[in-house]
Design an enzyme around this catalytic site. Structure first.
Site, PDB file in Angstrom:
ATOM      1  N   THR A 169       0.858  -0.929   0.129  1.00 57.84           N
ATOM      2  CA  THR A 169       0.088   0.007  -0.060  1.00 57.84           C
ATOM      3  C   THR A 169       1.015   1.322  -0.100  1.00 57.84           C
ATOM      4  O   THR A 169       1.709   1.174   0.641  1.00 57.84           O
ATOM      5  CB  THR A 169      -0.927  -0.124   1.393  1.00 57.84           C
TER       6      THR A 169
ATOM      7  N   HIS B 222       2.527 -11.666  14.178  1.00 61.44           N
ATOM      8  CA  HIS B 222       3.580 -12.001  14.945  1.00 61.44           C
ATOM      9  C   HIS B 222       3.474 -13.687  15.377  1.00 61.44           C
ATOM     10  O   HIS B 222       4.599 -14.080  15.634  1.00 61.44           O
ATOM     11  CB  HIS B 222       4.137 -11.289  16.240  1.00 61.44           C
TER      12      HIS B 222
END
Length: 415
Positions: free
Chosen positions: A334, A386
């Site tokens: 993006t 994560h």
């Protein structure tokens, strides 16, 4: 006589909103002619008539939410004038349980036939199918959804004892809407796409262990190479312009090959490592952000990537994207820099494990050896899940992208 039915657009799309009727009752309709625009959470679809004739009746107004498979209009074959649709008063005057006049009440199949309720039961197609198979009355199912929508899980969990009609969870959340001072507040209804964007971004934030790591890239060498080659590139590739997105896309692909968990996703208790490089490119439109996907970026050259991105961006702005254009990406880029963003923390797209955020190029003083020089610098951000990507891999991925863009000759060798 032919029914206009909401078609199945994709497995994940179960409903849509009537955006615009192009025809009105009494209008002549040709076979294959576009008569209504349907807005879904992914694309706007043009629904056509399968038969030539006269649009006799419209059963869903603009702004109404309709399910896949629902009848939304009637087309009468031939050139005869359309029969006027019955007025609301006529419909109300007809006895509700009458079965001898189904044509006068086309919405009867979706009306609860119990005297205690005349509201339409809102349910997913899968829930309706399971209810039919089990012989369960949808009106007796207690939905978990606070909006009252019955889902397949509600039907599956439905006990043998009938639910009390007075205990409808759908009615509980209905609170009085505070009065709005229209001189001070402008009320604007959220589009279906904006509602879906909001829901999915919130889902990602709540269902992932998202972290963001940052770095900065000295864009001097990329800008110099682009400046030297852009005219030759444009002439060689029939007017295709050499932009920064192709450089970033190729750098991302090289980094994904080096750090494959960044190109993965969690499916249940499994990690699926994608062996393909389909990169989503976020595009801003008037209706919100969409992420069309550039396929097989590892097999495309710079010109092919630029063409693909330009074509998808144009389709997005013209509302011509197809479902296939939006499905199956393994990673997303993006570029908030086109709007002047200096730094941000992008939110991951769907089930993907990571997203790269580009930002504006800004000249800043930096240390080059023992000297301070003014260089065109860009902050980049990698937001990642994560749960499957460790800090070592996230930092290494971003460092690889940085090194390749600061040495674009190496990028050409990698690609």
């Amino acid at each position: 006589m032919a029914e206009i039915i909401v078609p199945e657009l994709a497995e994940s799309i179960t409903e849509g909103t009537i955006a615009q009727w192009v025809k009105k009752p009494g209008d002549k309709v040709e076979k294959g002619e576009f008569i209504v625009e349907l807005e879904t959470d992914k694309v706007n679809a043009e629904i056509i008539s399968e038969e030539a004739g006269i649009l006799k009746e419209i059963l869903a107004e603009e702004g109404d939410t309709v399910l896949v498979g629902a009848v939304i209009a009637i087309v009468e074959a031939g050139d005869a004038a359309a029969t006027p649709a019955p007025t609301p008063a006529t419909v109300e005057a007809a006895p509700a349980p009458a079965v001898e006049a189904p044509k006068a009440a086309p919405v009867a199949p979706v009306v609860v036939e119990e005297s205690s309720s005349t509201e339409r039961v809102i349910a997913s197609p899968a829930a309706r199918k399971l209810a039919r198979e089990k012989g369960i009355d949808l009106a007796s199912v207690s939905p978990v959804d606070p909006q009252g929508r019955v889902r397949v899980q509600d039907v599956a969990a439905h006990g043998t004892a009938p639910a009390a009609p007075a205990a409808k969870p759908a009615e509980a959340p209905k609170a009085a809407t505070p009065a709005v001072d229209e001189s001070r507040v402008t009320v604007e209804k959220m589009s279906r796409r904006r509602q879906t964007i909001a829901t999915r971004l919130l889902e990602v934030k709540q269902s992932t262990a998202m972290l963001t790591t940052f770095n900065e890239i000295d864009m001097t060498n990329v800008m110099a190479l682009r400046s030297r080659k852009k005219d030759q590139f444009q002439e060689k590739h029939d007017g295709t312009r050499l932009g920064f997105m192709s450089f970033f896309t190729k750098a991302v692909v090289a980094a994904l090959k080096k750090y494959p968990y960044v190109n993965a996703q969690i499916v249940g208790n499994e990690i699926h490592l994608n062996n393909f490089y389909d990169v989503g490119v976020a595009v801003s439109t008037d209706d919100g952000l969409v992420v069309p996907v550039v396929r097989d970026c590892d097999r495309k050259n710079f010109a092919e990537i630029e063409d693909a991105i330009g074509g998808l961006a144009k389709k997005a702005r013209d509302k011509k994207l197809q479902i296939a254009d939006l499905q199956g990406g393994s990673f997303t880029i993006t570029n908030g820099g086109v709007f002047g963003s200096l730094m941000s923390t992008p939110i991951m797209n769907g089930t993907q494990a990571a997203i790269l955020g580009m930002h504006t190029i800004q000249k800043r003083p930096i240390a080059v050896g023992d000297e301070v020089q003014i260089r065109p610098m860009m902050y980049v951000a990698l937001s990642y899940d994560h749960r499957i990507i460790d800090g070592k891999d996230s930092v290494g991925f971003l460092k690889t992208v940085k090194e390749l863009l600061e040495n674009p000759e190496d990028l050409l060798l990698e690609s």
